[in-house]
Motif scaffolding. Structure first.
Motif, PDB file in Angstrom:
ATOM      1  N   TRP A 150       0.945   4.124  -2.803  1.00 25.56           N
ATOM      2  CA  TRP A 150       0.642   5.502  -2.392  1.00 25.56           C
ATOM      3  C   TRP A 150       1.631   6.482  -3.010  1.00 25.56           C
ATOM      4  O   TRP A 150       1.254   7.540  -3.499  1.00 25.56           O
ATOM      5  N   SER A 199      -7.227   4.615   4.331  1.00 32.10           N
ATOM      6  CA  SER A 199      -6.601   5.768   4.968  1.00 32.10           C
ATOM      7  C   SER A 199      -7.597   6.495   5.865  1.00 32.10           C
ATOM      8  O   SER A 199      -7.282   6.864   7.005  1.00 32.10           O
ATOM      9  N   PRO A 216       0.818  -1.219   0.000  1.00 34.79           N
ATOM     10  CA  PRO A 216       0.000   0.000   0.000  1.00 34.79           C
ATOM     11  C   PRO A 216       0.855   1.275   0.000  1.00 34.79           C
ATOM     12  O   PRO A 216       0.526   2.251  -0.674  1.00 34.79           O
ATOM     13  N   LEU A 249      -7.523   2.398  -1.219  1.00 30.42           N
ATOM     14  CA  LEU A 249      -6.509   2.951  -0.325  1.00 30.42           C
ATOM     15  C   LEU A 249      -7.007   4.213   0.377  1.00 30.42           C
ATOM     16  O   LEU A 249      -6.680   4.453   1.540  1.00 30.42           O
TER      17      LEU A 249
END
Length: 113
Positions: free
Chosen positions: A29, A97, A25, A93
């Motif tokens: 990102w 988050s 991840p 994601l």
């Protein structure tokens, strides 16, 4: 990713296999804004080893999430970027988050009680 024709594989297991774990991840990102060189990723992700970064990048490439571009220069320049399908990971994601931020607030509230 070979699912070996298994029809009972849960979609969440596919997620965990393809983009789950400690590093994937975070790698994704940092590729969000555009292609990044290997050394750039090493600098952006404290604590990751060269071997681990290489392994994760290879797996993401094999799964069609990222693309590795080698430029014919001396020394060779290699960049990693998202495939069109790889860009589809960001709603996931972003949700993770947001959940992480909510969880951090929740834990803080418990400690303050």
């Amino acid at each position: 990713m070979a699912l070996n024709g298994e029809s009972d594989v849960l979609p969440v297991h596919i997620y965990i296999r393809v983009i789950g774990g400690k590093w994937k991840p975070e790698i994704l990102w940092f590729l969000r804004e555009g292609p990044v060189r290997f050394g750039g990723l090493m600098k952006l992700i404290p604590g990751i080893t060269q071997v681990t970064l290489t392994k994760n990048l290879r797996e993401l490439e094999e799964d069609g999430i990222i693309i590795r571009t080698v430029y014919p220069e001396i020394p060779p320049r290699v960049e990693y970027g998202l495939t069109e399908f790889g860009e589809s990971v960001f709603p996931v994601l972003d949700a993770i988050s947001a959940w992480g931020r909510r969880f951090a607030r929740y834990k803080k509230e418990i400690v303050e009680r």
